[in-house]
Design a protein around this motif. Structure first.
Motif, PDB file in Angstrom:
ATOM      1  N   THR A  47       0.836  -1.207   0.000  1.00 39.33           N
ATOM      2  CA  THR A  47       0.000   0.000   0.000  1.00 39.33           C
ATOM      3  C   THR A  47       0.866   1.251   0.000  1.00 39.33           C
ATOM      4  O   THR A  47       0.596   2.222  -0.733  1.00 39.33           O
ATOM      5  CB  THR A  47      -0.932   0.011   1.230  1.00 39.33           C
ATOM      6  N   LEU A  48       1.901   1.245   0.819  1.00 39.29           N
ATOM      7  CA  LEU A  48       2.841   2.369   0.838  1.00 39.29           C
ATOM      8  C   LEU A  48       3.451   2.584  -0.541  1.00 39.29           C
ATOM      9  O   LEU A  48       3.540   3.725  -1.042  1.00 39.29           O
ATOM     10  CB  LEU A  48       3.929   2.091   1.875  1.00 39.29           C
ATOM     11  N   ASP A  49       3.829   1.485  -1.177  1.00 38.99           N
ATOM     12  CA  ASP A  49       4.468   1.561  -2.494  1.00 38.99           C
ATOM     13  C   ASP A  49       3.504   2.043  -3.574  1.00 38.99           C
ATOM     14  O   ASP A  49       3.886   2.773  -4.498  1.00 38.99           O
ATOM     15  CB  ASP A  49       5.022   0.188  -2.855  1.00 38.99           C
ATOM     16  N   ILE A  50       2.237   1.631  -3.458  1.00 36.92           N
ATOM     17  CA  ILE A  50       1.240   2.031  -4.463  1.00 36.92           C
ATOM     18  C   ILE A  50       1.078   3.544  -4.520  1.00 36.92           C
ATOM     19  O   ILE A  50       0.991   4.144  -5.597  1.00 36.92           O
ATOM     20  CB  ILE A  50      -0.117   1.360  -4.160  1.00 36.92           C
ATOM     21  N   PHE A  51       1.067   4.188  -3.362  1.00 36.15           N
ATOM     22  CA  PHE A  51       0.794   5.622  -3.319  1.00 36.15           C
ATOM     23  C   PHE A  51       2.061   6.481  -3.361  1.00 36.15           C
ATOM     24  O   PHE A  51       1.975   7.695  -3.572  1.00 36.15           O
ATOM     25  CB  PHE A  51      -0.004   5.968  -2.063  1.00 36.15           C
TER      26      PHE A  51
END
Length: 359
Positions: free
Chosen positions: A238-242
């Motif tokens: 999730t961190l990487d997605i945003f």
């Protein structure tokens, strides 16, 4: 059945109760007196009814059964039962008709003199033991998820795009106050609610556990590591997605570090809330008897409300280094967190299939 009655009477009553078959062997106290320990050890493997026995005979029967590795429970109400109750692993005295000596010698006292209460007490004991395991399974897997999130977030900082966002030194995927908040809302209400969780499986339909069985066994450790790893993976994903510059580049990869970190923080909180229903059984689906524990669902609802407040209330944003999230962020966080539920459902499905195959 060990009684002072005549062997014929004892045999008939035992057959009516299903303790032995019609015409089954009944061993009398006279026969016990002439048996040595080896002969008695052979006899107790097959004989279920003993009649015209003396207190010393009861002691020998209990000793012979314990010597063979059995866990022995003994019931009684008279003074002559007290030595055997003391010698047994679990002595059960009658609360109404039992003598004071018997009650003092016993481990358990039946207040209503009803033998069915013993079954209810065993079921309750198993439920309590199961709830202790649920509590430990939930806390260990949730804390494992936090540890792995921080560890791999630091190790893979460059891959995830955490480097070069204006913070000096090591850039953490979560700040300290966020980790403390996670522990506050997940290690308190949901964990305590598991202590009053009703049974989600037939606790009396399985054999007794071995005295040497560990509370935290290999199966639990495997589940803890799997769920912890999934929890860390979805949080960091999730961190990487945003966050721009990471491994996963999408149209959503436009946020600053605070917003992306808030989405990851929310994902981890929701993942641990999903983990509450996972942890209610090692093998039974989370969707079985899903709504029976109102305290657990109350704790989950409270956790969701508090998390929304931490993310959206300006005063709390300053305290916990969070930023407001839009609908897309909330949807992604919730969807990624739900992978914890589906991963554990798959693990349980495989576990049940392997158990049926072995059977």
């Amino acid at each position: 059945m060990i009684t002072g009655d005549h062997p014929a009477t004892a045999g008939r009553i035992a057959a009516d109760l299903g303790i032995t078959e019609r015409g089954g062997r009944v061993l009398s106290g006279r026969e016990l007196s002439v048996m040595d320990d080896a002969a008695l050890a052979d006899a107790v493997r097959d004989v279920n009814v003993y009649a015209r026995v003396a207190p010393e005979h009861k002691m020998r029967i209990v000793g012979a059964l314990k010597a063979q590795g059995h866990t022995v429970a003994m019931t009684g109400d008279g003074v002559n039962d007290a030595p055997a109750l003391r010698a047994a692993d679990i002595g059960v005295a009658m609360g109404i008709t039992g003598t004071q000596v018997t009650k003092e010698a016993a481990t358990m006292v039946l207040a209503d003199d009803n033998f069915a209460t013993i079954v209810a007490a065993v079921a309750e004991g198993r439920r309590i033991f199961d709830n202790i395991k649920k509590f430990l399974r939930y806390l260990l897997s949730s804390n494992m998820g936090e540890v792995l999130t921080v560890f791999f977030g630091v190790v893979l900082a460059g891959v995830l795009g955490l480097s070069g966002h204006g913070e000096s030194g090591v850039v953490l995927p979560l700040v300290a106050t966020q980790i403390l908040w996670i522990n506050l809302i997940t290690d308190s209400g949901p964990a305590l609610a598991m202590g009053v969780d009703p049974s989600v499986e037939d606790v009396m339909g399985r054999p007794p556990r071995q005295p040497t069985e560990r509370v935290i066994d290999g199966a639990m450790w495997r589940g803890v590591i799997i769920i912890g790893a999934v929890m860390a993976a979805v949080t960091l994903a999730t961190l990487d997605i945003f966050l721009p510059g990471g491994l996963i580049e999408t149209s959503l990869s436009t946020d600053d570090l605070t917003t992306a970190r808030t989405a990851a923080f929310t994902t981890l909180v929701f993942a641990q809330l999903f983990n509450t229903v996972n942890s209610r059984s090692e093998t039974v689906s989370a969707f079985r008897h899903l709504l029976v524990n109102k305290w657990l669902w109350g704790a989950i609802a409270l956790g969701v409300v508090l998390q929304v407040a931490v993310v959206e209330v300006p005063l709390l944003q300053a305290a916990f280094s969070t930023a407001s999230l839009d609908a897309a962020h909330w949807a992604v966080s919730l969807g990624m967190a739900s992978f914890v539920l589906w991963a554990d459902e798959l693990r349980k499905l495989i576990t049940r299939a392997l158990a049926r195959k072995r059977a």
